[in-house]
Scaffold this active site. Structure first.
Site, PDB file in Angstrom:
ATOM      1  N   ARG A   1       5.133 -12.890   9.809  1.00  0.00           N
ATOM      2  CA  ARG A   1       5.774 -11.593   9.610  1.00  0.00           C
ATOM      3  C   ARG A   1       7.196 -11.653  10.129  1.00  0.00           C
ATOM      4  NH1 ARG A   1       2.114  -7.485   9.182  1.00  0.00           N
ATOM      5  NH2 ARG A   1       3.637  -5.842   9.483  1.00  0.00           N
TER       6      ARG A   1
ATOM      7  N   LYS B   1       4.673   0.874   9.308  1.00  0.00           N
ATOM      8  CA  LYS B   1       4.799   2.123   8.540  1.00  0.00           C
ATOM      9  C   LYS B   1       4.234   3.306   9.313  1.00  0.00           C
ATOM     10  CE  LYS B   1       3.210   0.121   4.725  1.00  0.00           C
ATOM     11  NZ  LYS B   1       2.526  -0.003   3.452  1.00  0.00           N
TER      12      LYS B   1
ATOM     13  N   GLU C   1       0.874  -1.165   0.000  1.00  0.00           N
ATOM     14  CA  GLU C   1       0.000   0.000   0.000  1.00  0.00           C
ATOM     15  C   GLU C   1       0.918   1.223   0.000  1.00  0.00           C
ATOM     16  OE1 GLU C   1      -2.678   0.257   3.333  1.00  0.00           O
ATOM     17  OE2 GLU C   1      -3.513   2.144   2.585  1.00  0.00           O
TER      18      GLU C   1
HETATM   19  P1  ATP Z   1       2.659  -1.933   7.854  1.00  0.00           P
HETATM   20  O1  ATP Z   1       2.026  -2.612   9.018  1.00  0.00           O
HETATM   21  O2  ATP Z   1       4.070  -1.571   8.071  1.00  0.00           O
HETATM   22  O3  ATP Z   1       1.843  -0.806   7.306  1.00  0.00           O
HETATM   23  P2  ATP Z   1       1.517  -3.537   5.863  1.00  0.00           P
HETATM   24  O4  ATP Z   1       1.424  -4.995   5.936  1.00  0.00           O
HETATM   25  O5  ATP Z   1       0.285  -2.789   6.105  1.00  0.00           O
HETATM   26  O6  ATP Z   1       2.708  -3.060   6.756  1.00  0.00           O
HETATM   27  P3  ATP Z   1       1.623  -3.390   3.044  1.00  0.00           P
HETATM   28  O7  ATP Z   1       2.078  -2.273   2.199  1.00  0.00           O
HETATM   29  O8  ATP Z   1       0.182  -3.730   3.024  1.00  0.00           O
HETATM   30  O9  ATP Z   1       2.085  -3.052   4.507  1.00  0.00           O
HETATM   31  O10 ATP Z   1       2.512  -4.685   2.800  1.00  0.00           O
HETATM   32  C1  ATP Z   1       2.875  -5.185   1.538  1.00  0.00           C
HETATM   33  C2  ATP Z   1       3.267  -6.622   1.697  1.00  0.00           C
HETATM   34  O11 ATP Z   1       4.354  -6.750   2.598  1.00  0.00           O
HETATM   35  C3  ATP Z   1       2.118  -7.434   2.277  1.00  0.00           C
HETATM   36  O12 ATP Z   1       1.999  -8.613   1.524  1.00  0.00           O
HETATM   37  C4  ATP Z   1       2.547  -7.708   3.685  1.00  0.00           C
HETATM   38  O13 ATP Z   1       2.037  -8.920   4.129  1.00  0.00           O
HETATM   39  C5  ATP Z   1       4.063  -7.708   3.584  1.00  0.00           C
HETATM   40  N1  ATP Z   1       4.658  -7.336   4.870  1.00  0.00           N
HETATM   41  C6  ATP Z   1       4.462  -6.216   5.570  1.00  0.00           C
HETATM   42  N2  ATP Z   1       5.136  -6.232   6.730  1.00  0.00           N
HETATM   43  C7  ATP Z   1       5.799  -7.408   6.767  1.00  0.00           C
HETATM   44  C8  ATP Z   1       6.680  -8.044   7.710  1.00  0.00           C
HETATM   45  N3  ATP Z   1       7.007  -7.461   8.855  1.00  0.00           N
HETATM   46  N4  ATP Z   1       7.174  -9.255   7.403  1.00  0.00           N
HETATM   47  C9  ATP Z   1       6.859  -9.841   6.246  1.00  0.00           C
HETATM   48  N5  ATP Z   1       6.045  -9.320   5.325  1.00  0.00           N
HETATM   49  C10 ATP Z   1       5.508  -8.119   5.570  1.00  0.00           C
HETATM   50 MG    MG Z   2      -1.436  -3.247   4.773  1.00  0.00          MG
END
Ligand code: ATP
Ligand code: MG
Length: 557
Positions: free
Chosen positions: A262, A272, A34
């Site tokens: 994760r 983020k 995102e």
């Molecule tokens: P944040 O919580 O930091 O906003 P998010 O999961 O909302 O992270 P996205 O932009 O939706 O962020 O993530 C893109 C991809 O990265 C998704 O498939 C998510 O599952 C993966 N991802 C995000 N954080 C992690 C992590 N700590 N370990 C492994 N994969 C991750």
């Molecule tokens: Mg997300």
């Protein structure tokens, strides 16, 4: 089978699909960020996994911006994400997509679900929907609007789209089962009204699809085979499959969701939202501050793409959440740089040494190895003279036990040069040491002197004052004081006040031959990289990592 033991559960499942020809011979993954912030180390794991797995099985990977939430998204983030994925060494070729490009298809598919009697427009407020939802122990309650006719639902949904209603006045919900033991299946919201401008579609839309609807449909549109996501979506998998039941794929193939744990790393924040707070509150200098666990911060800190990929490979893929020690990441960068970068001498926190028995004006040229562990990197010349700098920490006026460095009356060897002996300490009026006066053993010159092999306990790095280069050295410590972030405490209270300490240092002249992004080892001090803050007349370096390998120690325990 040699490879068998290295295979993770996702690979095993993909190999089974290949054997059964579930997707013919296609393997197609996606990385779906995102664009609401910069990517962090957790995303690096997801990138390596999605791109890595497709590559391993001859498949392809899409980059898809999951931009279905207009309020927090921005083009700046889109650009940084592209840069980060490329930097890590992966390519989406011509397959860069935006979920927002699918808004018309998503809308049509929602209309189809309404027509099939599988979705309805609900007038309950957000609070009421929440209250009606029930709990783990109690079934939910059906909305009084649940049994609207297909015609009425179609009309209302179209009116939602046309902007007839305010935010929150109505939503589109899936009609599944308010008594399902899985709360995600209790008529989840598919669309909501949001009168907000979107970074790509502007004001074309005032209804936006929810993640649980947009994601599976986007996967299906792109004909993704394996939709790999993190564990928190495990309970959403039945909904993912429910949403795609009526999707028509040309070959009847539907994507499947696979969850993995994760990545959490000690001393690192992987949210983020919280990272954005640090940037906005000025706790760090920006998203790419070398202390940040963002990919751009890690890059500026001097980590290499190979070291990050190696790290992601070593931690593997797990099904249960766990915490990885940041010492492993540090180990990976040391391993990558060890034989590749030159080792030079820089005195980070200098104190002056005067060799009172060395002729004034005399200089000698000494030979130094560029990398003691890699002869092919050759040698260089360094200058020796009467005035030198050594590390403030390498001198103690009243040495503690086992301090084998310089102290009054004690001898040490200067690397590549002579053995020196401390004769006298000069102080200013406040009692601060300003100079150390020493004598040297002229026969002890490394390599050639009669006493070249005379043993003393300590060997120090040094820089000749005559041609030392003034540089700024930024020494970093972990941003988070504790191993783990405490979710109950304000993030700002958990930030290490000593996470950045700057020194005015003295480097050997050789450093002038390097440019921004180049890295080297400073003997005895760690690995460093030239920072973009460097100007044509002043070099700024970041310490990437120290030399002490705490990871190897942990493995031995
Ligand atoms: P944040 O919580 O930091 O906003 P998010 O999961 O909302 O992270 P996205 O932009 O939706 O962020 O993530 C893109 C991809 O990265 C998704 O498939 C998510 O599952 C993966 N991802 C995000 N954080 C992690 C992590 N700590 N370990 C492994 N994969 C991750
Ligand atoms: Mg997300």
């Amino acid at each position: 089978m040699e490879q068998e033991k290295n295979k993770n559960f996702i690979e095993s499942s993909i190999e089974k699909d290949i054997q059964e020809k579930k997707y013919g011979d296609r393997i197609h993954t996606r990385f779906p960020p995102e664009p609401n912030g910069y990517l962090h180390i957790g995303h690096a794991k997801s990138i390596c996994l999605n791109f890595g797995i497709a590559k391993k099985y001859g498949g392809i990977t899409n980059l898809r911006f999951d931009d279905t939430n207009p309020s927090k998204e921005d083009t700046e983030y889109v650009n940084s994400i592209k840069e980060d994925v490329e930097w890590l060494g992966f390519s989406w070729d011509d397959r860069m997509f935006y979920a927002s490009d699918y808004f018309p298809i998503l809308y049509d598919y929602a209309v189809k679900l309404i027509s099939l009697g599988k979705a309805y427009v609900d007038d309950l407020s957000g609070e009421e929907i929440h209250a009606y939802r029930g709990t783990f122990n109690e079934p939910g309650k059906e909305s009084p609007y649940r049994d609207r006719s297909v015609e009425e639902n179609l009309r209302l949904f179209q009116e939602m789209k046309e902007g007839k209603y305010q935010d929150g006045e109505k939503v589109l919900r899936a009609k599944i089962d308010m008594a399902s033991p899985n709360l995600n299946m209790r008529d989840p919201v598919l669309y909501r009204i949001l009168h907000a401008s979107h970074h790509r579609t502007g004001n074309t839309w005032c209804i936006y699809p929810m993640y649980d609807f947009a994601h599976p449909v986007s996967d299906a549109i792109e004909r993704i085979t394996h939709s790999i996501c993190t564990l928190e979506f495990e309970a959403h998998r039945p909904l993912y499959n429910w949403v795609l039941k009526d999707w028509e794929d040309p070959e009847g193939q539907k994507p499947q969701q696979i969850e993995f744990a994760r990545l959490n790393v000690t001393h690192m924040i992987t949210s983020k939202r919280k990272l954005r707070a640090l940037v906005e509150k000025g706790v760090v200098r920006g998203w790419d501050d070398p202390r940040m666990p963002t990919i751009s911060g890690i890059r500026r800190r001097g980590y290499t793409p190979a070291s990050i990929r190696d790290f992601c490979e070593r931690i593997g893929v797990a099904k249960a959440d766990s915490m990885v020690d940041s010492a492993l990441l540090e180990y990976c960068i040391r391993e990558d740089l060890k034989l590749k970068v030159p080792r030079i001498m820089t005195v980070i926190d200098p104190i002056k040494v005067v060799l009172v028995d060395y002729p004034e004006g005399k200089t000698e040229t000494l030979i130094a190895d560029n990398n003691q562990e890699n002869e092919s990197m050759g040698q260089r010349k360094i200058t020796f003279s009467r005035e030198l700098y050594i590390e403030r920490q390498d001198f103690m006026e009243e040495p503690v036990r086992k301090f084998f460095r310089l102290a009054p009356g004690k001898e040490v060897r200067l690397k590549y040069a002579y053995i020196i002996k401390c004769e006298r300490v000069l102080k200013d009026e406040q009692g601060n040491i300003i100079e150390i006066h020493c004598t040297h053993d002229p026969e002890s010159k490394s390599g050639t002197g009669e006493n070249a092999n005379r043993k003393v306990k300590g060997t120090l790095h040094w820089v000749s004052a005559a041609d030392a280069v003034d540089i700024t050295t930024r020494m970093y410590d972990y941003l988070l004081t504790d191993n783990e972030e405490d979710g109950d405490k304000d993030i700002l209270e958990q930030i290490n006040p000593q996470s950045l300490v700057e020194y005015q240092s003295k480097a050997e002249a050789y450093i002038k031959e390097f440019k921004q992004g180049n890295s080297f080892q400073f003997l005895r001090q760690g690995y460093f990289v030239i920072d973009p803050d460097t100007t044509s007349d002043h070099i700024v370096v970041n310490r990437i990592v120290g030399l002490r390998d705490t990871w190897a120690k942990m493995q031995k325990k």
